[in-house]
Design a protein around this motif. Structure first.
Motif, short mmCIF file in Angstrom:
data_model
loop_
_atom_site.label_atom_id
_atom_site.label_comp_id
_atom_site.label_asym_id
_atom_site.label_seq_id
_atom_site.Cartn_x
_atom_site.Cartn_y
_atom_site.Cartn_z
N UNK A 277 0.49 -0.94 -0.21
CA UNK A 277 0.11 -0.04 -0.10
C UNK A 277 1.10 1.28 0.21
N UNK A 278 2.16 1.74 0.48
CA UNK A 278 2.32 2.45 1.08
C UNK A 278 3.19 2.73 -0.28
N UNK A 279 3.67 1.57 -0.71
CA UNK A 279 4.64 1.81 -2.11
C UNK A 279 3.46 2.43 -3.22
N UNK A 280 2.65 1.62 -3.36
CA UNK A 280 1.38 1.81 -4.41
C UNK A 280 1.20 3.77 -3.90
N UNK A 281 1.21 4.24 -2.56
CA UNK A 281 0.62 5.82 -3.11
C UNK A 281 2.27 6.41 -2.04
N UNK A 282 2.71 5.95 -2.96
CA UNK A 282 4.67 6.40 -3.15
C UNK A 282 4.44 7.12 -1.12
N UNK A 283 4.09 6.62 -0.15
CA UNK A 283 5.08 7.11 1.10
C UNK A 283 6.08 5.90 1.01
N UNK A 284 6.95 5.96 0.65
CA UNK A 284 8.26 5.50 0.43
C UNK A 284 8.55 5.57 1.71
N UNK A 285 8.65 6.88 2.45
CA UNK A 285 9.10 6.71 3.70
C UNK A 285 8.33 5.54 5.14
N UNK A 286 7.07 5.63 4.84
CA UNK A 286 6.76 4.53 5.90
C UNK A 286 7.51 3.05 5.61
N UNK A 287 8.22 2.48 4.67
CA UNK A 287 8.90 1.52 4.91
C UNK A 287 9.94 1.87 4.79
N UNK A 288 10.56 2.35 5.82
CA UNK A 288 12.21 2.41 6.16
C UNK A 288 13.23 1.83 5.02
N UNK A 289 13.51 0.46 5.29
CA UNK A 289 14.25 -0.26 4.29
C UNK A 289 14.02 -0.33 3.27
N UNK A 290 12.93 0.28 2.25
CA UNK A 290 12.73 0.76 1.07
C UNK A 290 12.95 2.34 0.67
N UNK A 291 12.76 3.05 1.91
CA UNK A 291 13.28 4.64 0.92
C UNK A 291 13.98 5.17 0.93
N UNK A 292 15.34 4.69 0.95
CA UNK A 292 16.54 5.46 -0.56
C UNK A 292 16.88 4.42 -1.09
N UNK A 293 15.79 2.76 -1.70
CA UNK A 293 16.51 2.22 -2.41
C UNK A 293 16.34 2.00 -3.73
N UNK A 294 16.62 2.01 -4.75
CA UNK A 294 15.82 2.12 -5.62
C UNK A 294 16.52 1.01 -7.06
N UNK A 295 15.56 -0.14 -6.19
CA UNK A 295 15.98 -1.35 -6.77
C UNK A 295 14.47 -1.80 -7.92
N UNK A 296 13.99 -1.17 -7.46
CA UNK A 296 12.28 -1.02 -7.76
C UNK A 296 12.64 -1.18 -10.04
N UNK A 297 13.98 -0.56 -9.85
CA UNK A 297 13.55 -0.18 -11.72
C UNK A 297 14.20 -1.53 -12.17
N UNK A 298 14.35 -2.38 -11.31
CA UNK A 298 15.15 -3.56 -12.34
C UNK A 298 14.11 -4.53 -12.90
N UNK A 299 12.97 -4.37 -13.40
CA UNK A 299 12.36 -4.93 -14.13
C UNK A 299 11.80 -4.14 -15.49
#
Length: 345
Positions: A277-299
């Motif tokens: 949900x937080x990914x889908x609503x661009x609330x990256x700061x709500x998922x601290x492990x993902x906040x600064x990660x750019x691995x989402x681009x791999x696909x």
């Protein structure tokens, strides 16, 4: 309890619809044994300077508990990687573990440093039909291998690659590949590495290094999107604990434990649902492990057919696939990735 999976919770201003969540994960990463014979500095576990932190994640998975977890996959067959932060060739009862997976019709894809690949183990891989073996070479010279992986035994690892190729012969599997994770210590050898192995193995993979919670060399697409990994992949550590991402080697996240709950309960549970949900609503700061990660681009990738190769490029990886060996890359070995274009297989 809030139902995080409902579409109405998605903030419409981002115009993102929830990605489909399969009934069960399409990729299952199982750390049967968190043990390794190397201390590569770029590894999120064995590269740690704190030995106590490493000791906290070491361990061997209980095989009976692992089988019970796999018994839940009655209507789905995930692609299984039998290691996350361990060297798979060091799994106790390795033959028993892999044979059990193949009896279930499960595709096995492993990454190995190859240092302990004997003739007998290579023959066993071929006999039971291990689907994919990727050797982490990371260099073209012993001197650079020493800088990247702390050993200079390049000839030994290369011999293991050729050993498996020889024993496999013309059989479809295993699909044999080599990889290099490009970083400052080996960047000067990246092109030479590709030239060295293209046409010899079925696939050559180049990737970029992950450090300090991100991929510093990543050239990102202009718009950040939800990370596909959390809709496809479940990483299970040796104690049964599930983490949000395979990059979480020190267990900063906690999604539940498959030895205490069903896989489905965790996969569709509140922790994964909140993260999605937080990914889908661009609330990256709500998922601290993902906040600064750019691995989402791999696909996000492009394809090119050139000189007998199917070349797939994403911001994180480049795969040089030998077209003549694409028949070994199919079914659930794809692990959620798109199959090769029609007509190439």
């Amino acid at each position: 309890m809030r139902d995080w999976s409902k579409a109405e919770w998605v903030d419409p201003k981002y115009n993102w619809k929830p990605l489909p969540v399969p009934d069960m994960p399409e990729r299952l990463l199982i750390d049967y044994a968190t043990r390794c014979n190397l201390r590569c500095h770029m590894c999120p576990v064995w590269g740690l300077e704190d030995d106590n932190a490493i000791d906290n994640v070491k361990g061997i998975m209980d095989l009976a508990a692992a089988r019970k977890m796999l018994d839940e996959f009655t209507n789905a067959q995930p692609m299984v990687a039998p290691s996350i932060y361990g060297e798979p060739l060091l799994i106790p009862n390795l033959r028993e573990v892999l044979a059990d997976l193949k009896r279930r019709g499960i595709a096995i894809a492993m990454n190995t440093n190859g240092l302990t690949l004997t003739e007998d183990i290579a023959a066993f891989f071929c006999d039971i039909g291990v689907d994919s073996v990727m050797f982490s070479l990371d260099s073209t010279t012993p001197e650079t291998l020493m800088k990247v992986r702390g050993v200079d035994k390049l000839a030994k690892i290369e011999a293991a690659v050729f050993r498996l190729l020889r024993i496999r012969g013309n059989r479809e599997s295993p699909r044999v590949g080599v990889s290099i994770t490009i970083q400052n210590t080996n960047r000067h050898e990246a092109d030479e590495f590709v030239d060295r192995w293209v046409g010899i193995v079925d696939v050559v993979r180049t990737g970029i290094v992950f450090e300090n919670g991100t991929f510093p060399d990543m050239v990102e697409p202009p718009k950040r999107v939800p990370c596909a990994v959390i809709y496809k992949t479940m990483p299970v550590h040796n104690d049964g604990s599930v983490r949000l991402c395979c990059l979480d080697g020190v267990r900063a996240t906690d999604m539940g434990n498959v030895f205490e709950k069903n896989v489905s309960e965790i996969w569709h549970g509140e922790e994964f649902a909140k993260a999605r949900y937080y990914h889908e609503t661009a609330q990256w700061d709500k998922v601290p492990f993902c906040k600064g990660c750019n691995g989402w681009a791999q696909y996000e990738y492009t394809e090119e057919i050139k000189a007998g190769l199917l070349i797939r490029r994403s911001p994180e990886y480049v795969y040089y696939n030998l077209i003549g060996r694409l028949s070994s890359w199919k079914g659930n070995l794809l692990g959620g990735h798109k199959p090769p274009p029609e007509g190439l297989v």
